[in-house]
Design a protein around this motif. Structure first.
Motif, PDB file in Angstrom:
ATOM      1  N   ASN A  72     -12.903  34.588  27.054  1.00 27.22           N
ATOM      2  CA  ASN A  72     -11.856  35.382  27.693  1.00 27.22           C
ATOM      3  C   ASN A  72     -10.607  34.535  27.954  1.00 27.22           C
ATOM      4  OD1 ASN A  72     -10.709  37.686  28.898  1.00 27.22           O
ATOM      5  ND2 ASN A  72     -11.347  36.974  30.924  1.00 27.22           N
ATOM      6  N   TYR A  73     -10.810  33.318  28.417  1.00 26.35           N
ATOM      7  CA  TYR A  73      -9.679  32.411  28.655  1.00 26.35           C
ATOM      8  C   TYR A  73      -8.921  32.167  27.355  1.00 26.35           C
ATOM      9  CZ  TYR A  73      -7.062  28.232  29.970  1.00 26.35           C
ATOM     10  OH  TYR A  73      -6.052  27.337  30.209  1.00 26.35           O
ATOM     11  N   TYR A  74      -9.649  31.918  26.283  1.00 25.68           N
ATOM     12  CA  TYR A  74      -9.029  31.665  24.977  1.00 25.68           C
ATOM     13  C   TYR A  74      -8.192  32.869  24.526  1.00 25.68           C
ATOM     14  CZ  TYR A  74      -8.681  31.364  19.890  1.00 25.68           C
ATOM     15  OH  TYR A  74      -8.224  31.370  18.608  1.00 25.68           O
ATOM     16  N   HIS A  77      -5.087  33.718  27.356  1.00 21.36           N
ATOM     17  CA  HIS A  77      -4.040  32.719  27.525  1.00 21.36           C
ATOM     18  C   HIS A  77      -3.356  32.365  26.212  1.00 21.36           C
ATOM     19  CE1 HIS A  77      -6.090  32.255  31.364  1.00 21.36           C
ATOM     20  NE2 HIS A  77      -4.967  31.712  31.808  1.00 21.36           N
ATOM     21  N   GLU A  78      -3.820  32.954  25.130  1.00 21.88           N
ATOM     22  CA  GLU A  78      -3.247  32.714  23.807  1.00 21.88           C
ATOM     23  C   GLU A  78      -3.038  31.224  23.570  1.00 21.88           C
ATOM     24  OE1 GLU A  78       0.194  35.183  23.335  1.00 21.88           O
ATOM     25  OE2 GLU A  78      -0.951  37.012  23.638  1.00 21.88           O
ATOM     26  N   THR A  79      -4.074  30.471  23.778  1.00 26.51           N
ATOM     27  CA  THR A  79      -4.045  29.030  23.615  1.00 26.51           C
ATOM     28  C   THR A  79      -4.919  28.635  22.429  1.00 26.51           C
ATOM     29  OG1 THR A  79      -4.390  26.933  24.756  1.00 26.51           O
ATOM     30  CG2 THR A  79      -5.931  28.681  25.263  1.00 26.51           C
ATOM     31  N   SER A  80      -4.913  27.382  22.066  1.00 22.91           N
ATOM     32  CA  SER A  80      -5.730  26.922  20.936  1.00 22.91           C
ATOM     33  C   SER A  80      -7.166  26.656  21.401  1.00 22.91           C
ATOM     34  CB  SER A  80      -5.143  25.648  20.338  1.00 22.91           C
ATOM     35  OG  SER A  80      -5.268  24.585  21.257  1.00 22.91           O
ATOM     36  N   ILE A  81      -8.040  26.584  20.431  1.00 24.65           N
ATOM     37  CA  ILE A  81      -9.449  26.283  20.734  1.00 24.65           C
ATOM     38  C   ILE A  81      -9.538  24.890  21.336  1.00 24.65           C
ATOM     39  CG2 ILE A  81     -11.698  25.841  19.677  1.00 24.65           C
ATOM     40  CD1 ILE A  81     -11.055  28.099  17.686  1.00 24.65           C
ATOM     41  N   GLU A  87      -9.755  22.364  28.639  1.00 20.60           N
ATOM     42  CA  GLU A  87      -9.701  23.024  29.956  1.00 20.60           C
ATOM     43  C   GLU A  87     -11.088  23.109  30.596  1.00 20.60           C
ATOM     44  OE1 GLU A  87      -8.264  24.923  33.267  1.00 20.60           O
ATOM     45  OE2 GLU A  87      -7.045  24.054  31.669  1.00 20.60           O
ATOM     46  N   PHE A  88     -12.095  23.422  29.768  1.00 21.44           N
ATOM     47  CA  PHE A  88     -13.455  23.595  30.302  1.00 21.44           C
ATOM     48  C   PHE A  88     -14.329  22.361  30.104  1.00 21.44           C
ATOM     49  CE2 PHE A  88     -11.987  27.950  29.853  1.00 21.44           C
ATOM     50  CZ  PHE A  88     -12.474  28.545  31.001  1.00 21.44           C
ATOM     51  N   LYS A  89     -13.732  21.282  29.566  1.00 24.16           N
ATOM     52  CA  LYS A  89     -14.470  20.026  29.320  1.00 24.16           C
ATOM     53  C   LYS A  89     -15.671  20.264  28.414  1.00 24.16           C
ATOM     54  CE  LYS A  89     -12.839  17.933  33.487  1.00 24.16           C
ATOM     55  NZ  LYS A  89     -12.903  18.023  34.877  1.00 24.16           N
ATOM     56  N   LEU A  90     -15.401  20.940  27.304  1.00 22.86           N
ATOM     57  CA  LEU A  90     -16.437  21.261  26.329  1.00 22.86           C
ATOM     58  C   LEU A  90     -16.069  20.670  24.978  1.00 22.86           C
ATOM     59  CD1 LEU A  90     -16.861  25.040  27.182  1.00 22.86           C
ATOM     60  CD2 LEU A  90     -18.498  23.233  27.696  1.00 22.86           C
TER      61      LEU A  90
END
Length: 180
Positions: A72-74, A77-81, A87-90
């Motif tokens: 959902n965040y991706y 926020h129309e951001t890159s993978i 952001e999520f430390k993944l």
């Protein structure tokens, strides 16, 4: 096993940050095949410090809700993978995999998968039968037992008939032997 350990990653990133060299030159100097790896390490180092480059060897299982929040965040926020992963430390490939699963198979694909051999325990506890079902089963069992007894009597009669008609001797183990 990971290809690069934590100390090596920190050494490479600090070399890049402290010297006026390009990413490509740094990758060549340390024999790193992909510039993308180095870019990721630099971004992680800048956002989390040297501890962010620590190799994590635990196989963490994420809940479906967490995976959905990442997807959902991706999307919102129309951001890159790559930035979503930061952001999520993944791991970037993990985020990419969740997005792919969600887009192609829906939210159900994000349920945690069970690993290993399936349990041999019964999945459902035996539920007590109702009085009607139990009596129906008992009636059927008694009918089947009667049918078995009737069939066994017919077999015995046929054996005796064959023995007297064709001179066949029936032994103890029902081995058929011709009388000579």
């Amino acid at each position: 096993m990971t290809k690069y350990d934590t100390k090596f990653k920190i050494k490479v990133v600090e070399f890049y940050l402290n010297n006026p060299v390009s990413i490509r030159e740094t990758a060549r100097k340390f024999n790193i095949k992909s510039n993308t790896n180095l870019l990721q390490w630099i971004e992680i180092y800048k956002s989390e410090g040297p501890l962010g480059l620590k190799v994590n060897r635990s196989h963490k299982i994420y809940s479906r809700e967490f995976k959905l929040s990442v997807v959902n965040y991706y999307k919102t926020h129309e951001t890159s993978i790559r930035l979503t992963a930061l952001e999520f430390k993944l791991n970037q490939s993990q985020v990419q995999n969740w997005i792919y699963q969600f887009n192609h198979f829906g939210a159900e694909a994000l349920l945690p998968k069970r690993h290993g051999r399936p349990s041999m325990k019964k999945k459902y506890k035996d539920s007590p039968l109702s009085q009607d079902k139990e009596s129906a089963y008992l009636d059927e069992i008694s009918k089947l037992k009667a049918q078995i007894n009737e069939n066994q009597m017919e077999i015995d009669i046929l054996k005796k008939h064959l023995a007297s008609e064709y001179g066949i001797k029936i032994g103890q183990n029902d081995n058929w032997k011709h009388r000579s």
